[in-house]
Structures are given as C-alpha cells and as structure tokens.
Design a protein around this motif. Structure first.
Motif, short mmCIF file in Angstrom:
data_model
loop_
_atom_site.label_atom_id
_atom_site.label_comp_id
_atom_site.label_asym_id
_atom_site.label_seq_id
_atom_site.Cartn_x
_atom_site.Cartn_y
_atom_site.Cartn_z
N GLU A 239 10.04 4.40 -3.27
CA GLU A 239 9.80 3.37 -4.28
C GLU A 239 8.43 2.73 -4.08
O GLU A 239 7.70 2.48 -5.05
CB GLU A 239 10.89 2.32 -4.21
CG GLU A 239 10.61 1.03 -5.00
CD GLU A 239 10.40 1.26 -6.51
OE1 GLU A 239 9.87 0.35 -7.17
OE2 GLU A 239 10.75 2.36 -7.02
N GLY A 240 8.07 2.46 -2.84
CA GLY A 240 6.77 1.85 -2.57
C GLY A 240 5.62 2.74 -3.00
O GLY A 240 4.64 2.27 -3.60
N VAL A 241 5.74 4.06 -2.72
CA VAL A 241 4.69 5.00 -3.12
C VAL A 241 4.62 5.10 -4.65
O VAL A 241 3.54 5.11 -5.24
CB VAL A 241 4.95 6.38 -2.49
CG1 VAL A 241 3.99 7.42 -3.06
CG2 VAL A 241 4.81 6.30 -0.97
N ALA A 246 2.01 3.73 -9.88
CA ALA A 246 2.16 3.20 -11.24
C ALA A 246 1.52 1.83 -11.41
O ALA A 246 1.56 1.27 -12.52
CB ALA A 246 3.65 3.12 -11.60
N LYS A 247 0.97 1.29 -10.35
CA LYS A 247 0.32 -0.04 -10.36
C LYS A 247 1.28 -1.10 -10.88
O LYS A 247 0.96 -1.91 -11.77
CB LYS A 247 -0.95 0.00 -11.24
CG LYS A 247 -2.04 0.90 -10.66
CD LYS A 247 -3.30 0.87 -11.52
CE LYS A 247 -4.44 1.63 -10.89
NZ LYS A 247 -4.12 3.02 -10.53
N ARG A 248 2.50 -1.10 -10.30
CA ARG A 248 3.51 -2.09 -10.65
C ARG A 248 4.11 -2.66 -9.37
O ARG A 248 4.01 -2.04 -8.30
CB ARG A 248 4.62 -1.44 -11.49
CG ARG A 248 5.36 -0.32 -10.79
CD ARG A 248 6.58 0.15 -11.55
NE ARG A 248 7.21 1.32 -10.95
CZ ARG A 248 8.02 1.27 -9.90
NH1 ARG A 248 8.28 0.10 -9.30
NH2 ARG A 248 8.56 2.38 -9.43
N PRO A 249 4.76 -3.82 -9.43
CA PRO A 249 5.42 -4.35 -8.23
C PRO A 249 6.59 -3.44 -7.83
O PRO A 249 7.34 -2.96 -8.68
CB PRO A 249 5.92 -5.72 -8.67
CG PRO A 249 5.13 -6.05 -9.89
CD PRO A 249 4.84 -4.76 -10.55
N PRO A 250 6.79 -3.18 -6.53
CA PRO A 250 7.91 -2.36 -6.11
C PRO A 250 9.23 -3.10 -6.24
O PRO A 250 9.29 -4.32 -6.17
CB PRO A 250 7.60 -2.07 -4.64
CG PRO A 250 6.77 -3.24 -4.22
CD PRO A 250 5.96 -3.62 -5.41
#
Length: 255
Positions: A239-241, A246-250
């Motif tokens: 999820e972090g990767v 995607a340049k979004r908060p995880p």
C-alpha cells in the motif's frame, strides 16, 4: 590458473581454492574472487547451499601469501591487505545460504580464519589448526582473535596465537570447531549441503540470521534484515509503494 573457482552443482555450489603450488595460500586476487563469487551465489535462487573446498595440496590453506603481503608498507598492509581479508571473510560469513568447509589437511592462519567464516566444518583425520602469525612478527588479522574466539573460546586461540601450538582434528571436534572428522571430508560436506538444500530455503535463511544475531555476528545488520523482511511481507508495504506511485496518502490496514 590459480584462484577461487565457483562450480555450480545444481542446488549446491562449490567454492574451490586453487593455488596448490603455494599450499592454497590466499592472494589479493583470490580474496577479490571470493567476494565476487559470494555476490553471484547470493543472487542465484537455484543455489541453496555452499561447500568450500581446496585443490589437493599439503594444506587446505596455509594462510595469506607471504610473498604478496611481505612487500606492503606498514600503512598499506593495514589499510589494504587486512581490510581486503575482512571484506572477503565477512562476505562469506554473511551469505544468506549455509556454508560447509571441507578441510582435509592443515588450516593455518588465514586458512583457519577462512574456515571459521563458514557455518560448519568437516575435517580430515590428519588436519590441524594453527595461528602462526606471531612467528612472523604479525598477529592474526582476519578475525582470528575475534570470530575464532567466539567459536572455540579464548584458551584454545591463546594456545595457538601465544604459544604456537597446533590443534589436531579430534580436539577441534571436541572444541566444536568441526561438525565431524571423516576420511573423506569433502563427501560429508557435500552430503550436509545437499541435506540443507532440501530444507525450506527461506526458513534456513531466517534461522541463520537469528543464530548470527545471538552469536554477535554482525548483530545489528541481522536484526535490521529480519525486521525489514517482516515489514516487507506485510500488506502495508504494498500500500505504501502504491500510494507513493499514485501521489496519494496511504491507507494502512496494519496487515
């Protein structure tokens, strides 16, 4: 041509010292080759275990090549020669895959320190161990006073380094240095490696790292490697990767 040869035998790799004219004494080129071969073994998922052997000579390894290191200045001896040995032996010791040394004859000085970097050792009945460096005006410099002390204890290392005594195969077995004394140590070493190759490679790798941490063999790196492996297997890593890409908060789940 003398050197260290990497021979692949399916799931078992053989690292063979080949400098019999000098009793398999270690040169700078051989140390560098050992590092390169260990890197190749680490990357090869087919290889699951390693046997360290030597071309037939009167010694498994007589240590460092005196003709080579004798020409170094005191500064370069410490800066280049000693560090090169540590780099090679530490690389061997920290292979993720199990290693067995087949020692049919004498292991002296750097040869003994090299064998100590393996996970297990099988000795021939006439093999002997020695640390002759003080007779040459130097000291054991490739972990003989550190890793070897952890392995067989201070008194035995002092006997060799301070009093020039040699330890025969049967005593090496009693000290825990050898897993076995056998007429054909290479055959036994390969049998051990093949048995290890049949075990879970990931479980063996983790077990080796845990044992090394307990034995203070690069404890900090072993702990971080184990922690990184556990974190890397979690869903949160993926999820972090993905969130970074995607340049979004995880959105971590804790799984």
């Amino acid at each position: 041509m003398s050197g260290v040869h990497l021979i692949r035998r399916g799931e078992v790799a053989e690292l063979r010292l080949d400098n019999p004219g000098k009793l398999n004494a270690l040169s700078m080129a051989m140390l560098n080759a050992l590092v390169a071969h260990c890197d190749a073994i680490e990357r090869d998922d087919v290889i699951r275990a390693v046997v360290l052997s030597a071309e037939p000579a009167r010694a498994f390894c007589a240590g460092a090549d005196i003709a080579e290191w004798g020409g170094y200045s005191p500064r370069d001896f410490a800066r280049h020669w000693v560090r090169a040995g540590h780099r090679a032996f530490d690389r061997l010791a920290r292979l993720a895959k199990p290693t067995v040394a087949a020692i049919y004859a004498h292991a002296f000085g750097g040869g003994l320190e090299l064998a100590a970097a393996c996970d297990a050792r099988v000795l021939g009945p006439r093999a002997t161990l020695a640390l002759p460096e003080t007779g040459l005006g130097i000291v054991p410099g490739w972990s003989g006073t550190q890793r070897l002390v952890r392995l067989i204890g201070e008194p035995a290392v002092k006997e060799m380094a301070l009093f020039g005594r040699r330890i025969p195969a049967e005593r090496a077995l009693a000290l825990g240095f050898a897993a076995e004394v056998a007429d054909d140590p290479t055959a036994i070493a390969f049998a051990m490696a093949e048995r290890s190759a049949g075990l879970s490679p990931r479980a063996v790798e983790i077990a080796k790292a845990m044992i090394h941490a307990a034995a203070d063999e690069d404890r900090a790196a072993a702990i971080e490697a184990l922690g990184s492996a556990a974190a890397g297997a979690a869903e949160d890593r993926a999820e972090g990767v993905a969130a970074f890409g995607a340049k979004r908060p995880p959105e971590f789940s804790g799984r």
